[in-house]
Scaffold this motif. Structure first.
Motif, short mmCIF file in Angstrom:
data_model
loop_
_atom_site.label_atom_id
_atom_site.label_comp_id
_atom_site.label_asym_id
_atom_site.label_seq_id
_atom_site.Cartn_x
_atom_site.Cartn_y
_atom_site.Cartn_z
N TRP A 175 -9.36 2.76 -6.26
CA TRP A 175 -9.11 1.72 -5.27
C TRP A 175 -9.78 0.42 -5.68
CZ3 TRP A 175 -5.80 2.16 -1.25
CH2 TRP A 175 -5.46 3.43 -0.80
N LYS A 177 -10.33 -3.72 -4.04
CA LYS A 177 -10.09 -4.81 -3.07
C LYS A 177 -10.34 -6.12 -3.80
CE LYS A 177 -13.00 -6.17 0.06
NZ LYS A 177 -13.88 -6.25 1.25
N LEU A 182 -13.56 0.07 -5.12
CA LEU A 182 -14.06 0.81 -3.97
C LEU A 182 -13.94 2.31 -4.24
CD1 LEU A 182 -12.31 -1.29 -1.17
CD2 LEU A 182 -14.58 -1.63 -2.16
N LEU A 203 -12.09 1.30 5.31
CA LEU A 203 -12.48 -0.07 4.98
C LEU A 203 -12.74 -0.84 6.26
CD1 LEU A 203 -12.83 -2.27 2.80
CD2 LEU A 203 -10.40 -2.75 3.05
N VAL A 205 -13.07 -4.39 7.84
CA VAL A 205 -12.52 -5.67 7.43
C VAL A 205 -13.20 -6.81 8.18
CG1 VAL A 205 -10.28 -4.70 6.83
CG2 VAL A 205 -10.68 -5.49 9.16
N ASP A 209 -11.36 -11.03 4.49
CA ASP A 209 -10.42 -10.08 3.89
C ASP A 209 -8.96 -10.43 4.20
OD1 ASP A 209 -12.47 -8.50 2.82
OD2 ASP A 209 -12.74 -7.45 4.71
N VAL A 214 -5.21 -5.00 -1.40
CA VAL A 214 -5.85 -3.70 -1.64
C VAL A 214 -4.95 -2.95 -2.62
CG1 VAL A 214 -6.63 -1.54 -0.64
CG2 VAL A 214 -6.99 -3.67 0.59
N CYS A 216 -3.99 0.26 -5.20
CA CYS A 216 -4.11 1.67 -5.55
C CYS A 216 -3.65 1.81 -7.01
CB CYS A 216 -3.25 2.53 -4.62
SG CYS A 216 -3.17 4.27 -5.08
N GLN A 229 0.14 -2.12 -4.22
CA GLN A 229 -0.84 -2.86 -3.45
C GLN A 229 -0.27 -3.23 -2.08
OE1 GLN A 229 -1.73 -6.28 -5.88
NE2 GLN A 229 0.05 -7.42 -5.19
N TYR A 231 -1.28 -6.14 1.14
CA TYR A 231 -2.10 -7.27 1.54
C TYR A 231 -2.62 -7.06 2.96
CZ TYR A 231 -0.60 -9.85 -2.58
OH TYR A 231 -0.38 -10.25 -3.87
N LEU A 232 -3.91 -7.28 3.13
CA LEU A 232 -4.52 -7.10 4.44
C LEU A 232 -4.18 -8.29 5.34
CD1 LEU A 232 -8.08 -5.87 3.38
CD2 LEU A 232 -6.19 -4.48 4.22
#
Length: 462
Positions: A175, A177, A182, A203, A205, A209, A214, A216, A229, A231-232
């Motif tokens: 992972w 970020k 992470l 996570l 936030v 953030d 994020v 993978c 990925q 987006y947060l």
């Protein structure tokens, strides 16, 4: 990886020689076993690792070739190639190279069913055999990130899951970020010869953030740089900032204006902004226009803390500005060039120039040009200022002299009265009779007798 050689068991010698006695036959068999053990090292091959769908190449090589026949067999021990002839009807096997020292065959579109041991055989006396292993790698067929909440609020902890399905061997999930790695928690499930790996990430936030990806990332020998990925999206309270537009230098003085502006940023964007005075009411002369606050004329009563508040769907925030009004500057303003009318000049020259000057000061004689007019005005202004300065200086000096003279007069009067009071001639009758006495004792007796007469005992002061 070098293959491991296997030597087939020795059979009876071909019927080309006459029968031998048993003791001699045993001796020859022992010698042949030693020779065959050394000859087995002539056949060489390597293990093959291939990704599903790619091409695998199998090579059977002979170090010291003696023109013996080479053949290749599949895991079911079916002949794939005998010399340069292919008995097997699988067209995926193709001859790449054939010679007395090598048999090289390619296998296209490899699948998991092709995995196993393949045998190279050399037809010597006795035959030699060695095997190679084909390993098939299967990359993840799908990589997906599931997020618990599409839109999170600042301070919340969210759960993300990344799943890599149908791989062989099992994948390793990492992972990230942004650029920071992470740590997640992985679980592996096996279905037949395939593996599914799921990694969970918790996570917490913050507002920083929002909009950060994020990622993978999959580590697998069959694939490089396989990642996905999300987006947060984070909602957060407004961030408020108050800035001073005027005065620019930052020092607020009495009598000067003050202008403040308020800026707020949040997600969603703040919709409500207002100004207030902390612990007191807002002065009536304060003007609030949207996000701006204006005080046109500062005074000491304006001292205090002014707050700008902003709010959105997440919450409310504020920023404070502490106002302290300083005294106005004490420096005198620079001299101006406005015309000053003075009455001292006309009155001092009335007796001597009354017949010639009045027309000039009354502007009955017009100036010849604008420059002459300006010069006359400027001269009158300077003369008035210099006269005012001189009059101020004379008044100060005269006052000081008057005070000193008055103090000296008072001192002289006090000293005169003091000396006059203690200086004079005293006449008493205490020694009356001393002039008629014949001696001193008689004078004392006469003086004592005179004390009884109160009327004669008088004292005169001149």
């Amino acid at each position: 990886m070098a293959g491991r050689a296997q030597r087939s068991a020795a059979g009876p010698a071909p019927g080309l020689l006459p029968p031998l006695p048993p003791p001699l036959l045993l001796l020859l068999l022992a010698a042949a076993a030693v020779i065959r053990t050394g000859d087995g090292q002539n056949l060489v091959t390597e293990d093959v690792t291939v990704v599903e769908g790619d091409v695998a190449t199998i090579s059977c090589r002979v170090k010291n070739s003696d023109d013996s026949v080479i053949q290749l067999l599949n895991p079911n021990r079916q002949t794939i190639y005998f010399r340069d002839f292919r008995p097997l009807k699988d067209s995926r096997f193709q001859l790449v190279n054939f010679s007395n020292s090598e048999l090289r065959v390619s296998l296209t579109n490899v699948s998991i069913s092709d995995e196993g041991r393949y045998f190279c055989q050399l037809y010597t006396d006795p035959p030699q055999e060695i095997y190679t292993t084909i390993t098939v790698l299967v990359p993840p067929r799908n990589l997906v990130i599931d997020i618990q909440k599409e839109v999170a609020v600042e301070g919340e902890e969210i759960e993300l899951n990344c799943t890599a399905m149908a791989s062989r061997p099992a994948t390793t999930i990492r992972w990230f970020k942004g650029n920071k790695e992470l740590t997640g928690k992985s679980e592996v499930e096996q279905w037949s010869d395939m593996y599914t790996v799921t990694s969970q990430l918790l996570l917490k936030v913050g507002r920083e953030d929002d909009g950060v990806p994020v990622i993978c990332l999959v580590d697998h020998p069959a694939v490089k740089d396989l990642q996905t990925q999300r987006y947060l999206e984070v909602m957060y309270k407004p961030q408020v900032r108050v800035s001073q537009n005027y005065p620019v230098q930052g020092l607020t003085r009495e009598g000067e204006p003050l202008e403040l502006s308020c800026a707020a940023f949040g997600k969603p964007q703040p919709t409500d902004m207002r100004w207030l005075r902390v612990d007191d009411e807002m002065p009536q002369h304060v003007v609030v226009s949207g996000s701006n606050l204006l005080i046109s004329n500062l005074n000491k009563t304006d001292n205090g803390t002014y707050r700008c508040e902003a709010s959105n769907a997440v919450g409310k925030s504020h920023a404070d500005y502490m106002l302290f009004v300083y005294d106005p500057p004490t420096t005198l303003p620079p001299p101006t060039t406005t015309t000053t009318t003075t009455t001292t000049i006309p009155t001092t020259i009335t007796d001597t120039t009354a017949t010639t000057e009045p027309a000039v000061h009354g502007f009955t004689h017009l100036p010849n040009s604008a420059e002459e007019l300006d010069y006359g005005d400027l001269s009158d202004s300077r003369a008035g200022e210099e006269g005012a300065i001189r009059s101020v200086d004379h008044a100060v000096v005269g006052g000081v002299v008057a005070v000193v003279v008055f103090a000296m007069l008072c001192l002289l009067i006090i000293l005169g009265r003091y000396f006059a009071r203690h200086k004079g001639t005293y006449f008493t009758h205490e020694a009356k009779g001393a002039d008629d006495a014949a001696d001193a004792d008689t004078a004392i007796i006469n003086a004592e007798g005179g004390q009884n007469n109160s009327e004669e005992k008088k004292e005169y002061f001149i």
